[in-house]
Design a protein around this motif. Structure first.
Motif, PDB file in Angstrom:
ATOM      1  N   GLY A   1     -32.876 -11.848  14.194  1.00 17.54           N
ATOM      2  CA  GLY A   1     -33.882 -11.681  13.150  1.00 17.54           C
ATOM      3  C   GLY A   1     -35.181 -12.427  13.372  1.00 17.54           C
ATOM      4  N   PHE A   2     -35.541 -12.691  14.624  1.00 16.02           N
ATOM      5  CA  PHE A   2     -36.778 -13.425  14.906  1.00 16.02           C
ATOM      6  C   PHE A   2     -37.971 -12.474  14.964  1.00 16.02           C
ATOM      7  N   ASP A   3     -39.096 -12.912  14.413  1.00 18.46           N
ATOM      8  CA  ASP A   3     -40.341 -12.158  14.524  1.00 18.46           C
ATOM      9  C   ASP A   3     -41.052 -12.456  15.838  1.00 18.46           C
ATOM     10  N   VAL A   4     -40.993 -13.698  16.274  1.00 19.51           N
ATOM     11  CA  VAL A   4     -41.639 -14.143  17.510  1.00 19.51           C
ATOM     12  C   VAL A   4     -40.706 -15.136  18.187  1.00 19.51           C
ATOM     13  N   VAL A   5     -40.616 -15.071  19.499  1.00 18.08           N
ATOM     14  CA  VAL A   5     -39.850 -16.046  20.269  1.00 18.08           C
ATOM     15  C   VAL A   5     -40.649 -16.445  21.504  1.00 18.08           C
ATOM     16  N   ASP A   6     -40.342 -17.606  22.034  1.00 16.32           N
ATOM     17  CA  ASP A   6     -40.818 -18.013  23.349  1.00 16.32           C
ATOM     18  C   ASP A   6     -39.661 -17.812  24.308  1.00 16.32           C
ATOM     19  N   LEU A   7     -39.923 -17.132  25.424  1.00 20.87           N
ATOM     20  CA  LEU A   7     -38.910 -16.977  26.453  1.00 20.87           C
ATOM     21  C   LEU A   7     -39.272 -17.879  27.613  1.00 20.87           C
TER      22      LEU A   7
END
Length: 141
Positions: free
Chosen positions: A89-95
């Motif tokens: 349910g994340f809108d934005v992530v850092d990979l």
């Protein structure tokens, strides 16, 4: 250790999750490695200790299953990571990806931007970054 079952697959993708604030950082390991082994020291050290961190073991690595019906191509790993981000349910992530993980991170970011996935955008890092921590040396017995 948590488990996720991507669509159409009975196999379990496993990951470690450390709670924290801000944009979640998803760690993606290189070929022949496992995030559950490679990244715990980094993910729990300052300055990341207060961040939300997820350490994913790709299918066929670490604690994740080795499904016989999975093709193990970059695009297959990318699809699983996109499904995991949506599931969480994340809108934005850092990979953060190294080696194979870097390629998966870049491809996932490109695909998400192109198709405007529900989670919006992914910021990717495909090479090592210097963290201000002291390395630990492990002896093999």
């Amino acid at each position: 250790m948590k488990s996720f079952h991507p669509s159409g697959n009975k196999a379990a993708l496993r990951y470690l999750e450390f709670s924290g604030a801000g944009v979640p950082i998803i760690f993606l390991h290189g070929l022949g490695c496992a995030s559950s082994f490679e990244y715990p020291d980094i993910a729990t050290a300052q300055p990341l200790a207060d961040k939300h961190r997820i350490l994913v073991d790709f299918f066929g690595s670490g604690y994740s299953d080795w499904p016989s019906d999975f093709d193990y191509r970059v695009e297959d790993h990318v699809q699983v990571i996109i499904e995991l981000v949506e599931h969480l349910g994340f809108d934005v992530v850092d990979l953060y990806g190294h080696s194979l993980g870097g390629t998966v991170a870049i491809e996932a970011a490109t695909l998400a931007q192109r198709s405007r996935q529900a989670f919006g955008s992914i910021r990717s890092q495909s090479r090592h970054r210097r963290w201000p921590i002291q390395p630990r040396h492990r002896q093999c017995k």
